[in-house]
Scaffold this motif. Structure first.
Motif, PDB file in Angstrom:
ATOM      1  N   ALA A   1       0.735   9.228  13.140  1.00 11.12           N
ATOM      2  CA  ALA A   1       0.165   7.808  12.323  1.00 11.12           C
ATOM      3  C   ALA A   1      -1.109   8.069  11.672  1.00 11.12           C
ATOM      4  CB  ALA A   1       0.230   6.915  13.284  1.00 11.12           C
TER       5      ALA A   1
ATOM      6  N   GLU B   1      -0.244  -3.993   5.262  1.00  8.53           N
ATOM      7  CA  GLU B   1       0.034  -4.646   6.544  1.00  8.53           C
ATOM      8  C   GLU B   1      -1.344  -4.795   7.412  1.00  8.53           C
ATOM      9  OE1 GLU B   1       3.481  -2.550   8.040  1.00  8.53           O
ATOM     10  OE2 GLU B   1       5.089  -3.510   6.436  1.00  8.53           O
ATOM     11  N   ALA B   2      -1.645  -3.479   7.574  1.00 14.41           N
ATOM     12  CA  ALA B   2      -2.963  -3.455   8.637  1.00 14.41           C
ATOM     13  C   ALA B   2      -4.243  -4.638   8.247  1.00 14.41           C
ATOM     14  CB  ALA B   2      -3.566  -2.067   8.537  1.00 14.41           C
TER      15      ALA B   2
ATOM     16  N   THR C   1      -0.738   1.306   0.178  1.00 10.15           N
ATOM     17  CA  THR C   1       0.280   1.671   0.791  1.00 10.15           C
ATOM     18  C   THR C   1       0.619   0.464   1.748  1.00 10.15           C
ATOM     19  OG1 THR C   1      -0.939   2.837   2.669  1.00 10.15           O
ATOM     20  CG2 THR C   1      -0.432   4.300   1.010  1.00 10.15           C
ATOM     21  N   LYS C   2       2.137   0.622   2.136  1.00 10.64           N
ATOM     22  CA  LYS C   2       2.826  -0.618   2.692  1.00 10.64           C
ATOM     23  C   LYS C   2       1.896  -0.609   4.055  1.00 10.64           C
ATOM     24  CE  LYS C   2       6.878  -1.900   4.857  1.00 10.64           C
ATOM     25  NZ  LYS C   2       8.234  -1.989   5.323  1.00 10.64           N
ATOM     26  N   GLN C   3       1.440   0.496   4.748  1.00  8.09           N
ATOM     27  CA  GLN C   3       0.672   0.579   6.098  1.00  8.09           C
ATOM     28  C   GLN C   3      -0.595  -0.203   5.991  1.00  8.09           C
ATOM     29  OE1 GLN C   3       0.284   4.524   7.772  1.00  8.09           O
ATOM     30  NE2 GLN C   3      -0.660   3.690   9.618  1.00  8.09           N
ATOM     31  N   HIS C   4      -1.260   0.275   4.798  1.00  5.84           N
ATOM     32  CA  HIS C   4      -2.523  -0.164   4.671  1.00  5.84           C
ATOM     33  C   HIS C   4      -2.603  -1.833   4.466  1.00  5.84           C
ATOM     34  CE1 HIS C   4      -6.416  -1.094   2.837  1.00  5.84           C
ATOM     35  NE2 HIS C   4      -6.919  -0.434   3.653  1.00  5.84           N
TER      36      HIS C   4
ATOM     37  N   PRO D   1      -5.104   4.809   6.408  1.00  6.28           N
ATOM     38  CA  PRO D   1      -4.077   5.006   5.337  1.00  6.28           C
ATOM     39  C   PRO D   1      -4.801   4.426   4.254  1.00  6.28           C
ATOM     40  CG  PRO D   1      -3.666   2.922   6.574  1.00  6.28           C
ATOM     41  CD  PRO D   1      -4.855   3.763   7.430  1.00  6.28           C
TER      42      PRO D   1
END
Length: 156
Positions: free
Chosen positions: A22, A35-36, A30-33, A26
């Motif tokens: 992980a 969402e975070a 990006t999708k991860q960023h 990120p």
């Protein structure tokens, strides 16, 4: 050829566990960023500090500082270069609208400017946000850096 002992040491350093895989930082967009950095909808909007009878000069100086000190480098860069290029030509109403926009969370403003997320209804028809979107596109492909602060002007 790698010996068995050396291989076990390397394997420990480069673990394949999900925790190790992980990315702790990120990249934006990006999708991860996204969402975070999402702000929960039940958090109330901050109430701005009332600044009665603030002069236009003081308002511009305060906005210059606030666009440079957002909290994230990405937002700082977009907002401070926008301020350097446009703050002197904005009307009082536009300056006050920019002041309200600066009360929004950094990542939200960043994603609205870069068109990564749709802005909420209150900002959809905002002239300031429209100008920020154009600025963020950087169609001239300028190399941008944090602008220097102008020294304060002394009145004689």
């Amino acid at each position: 050829m790698v010996s068995g002992r050396c291989f076990r040491t390397l394997h420990r350093l480069f673990s394949t566990s999900p925790y190790r895989k992980a990315d702790p930082w990120p990249l934006p967009h990006t999708k991860q960023h996204m969402e975070a950095t999402a702000i929960p909808p039940n958090i109330p909007k901050p109430i701005p500090i009332p600044r009665h009878n603030e002069s236009l000069e003081t308002l511009r100086a305060r906005l210059t500082y606030q666009t440079r000190k957002r909290g994230t480098l990405e937002s700082d860069l977009i907002m401070s270069t926008f301020a350097k290029e446009h703050l002197h030509s904005l009307t009082r109403e536009e300056l006050l609208e920019l002041d309200q926009l600066l009360d929004e969370p950094d990542w939200d403003v960043y994603y609205w400017c870069t068109e990564g997320k749709a802005p909420p209804e209150r900002w959809v028809n905002s002239p300031i946000l429209a100008k920020l979107k154009i600025h963020a596109r950087n169609e001239g492909k300028d190399v941008r850096r944090m602008p220097d602060l102008d020294p304060p002007q002394r009145s004689s």
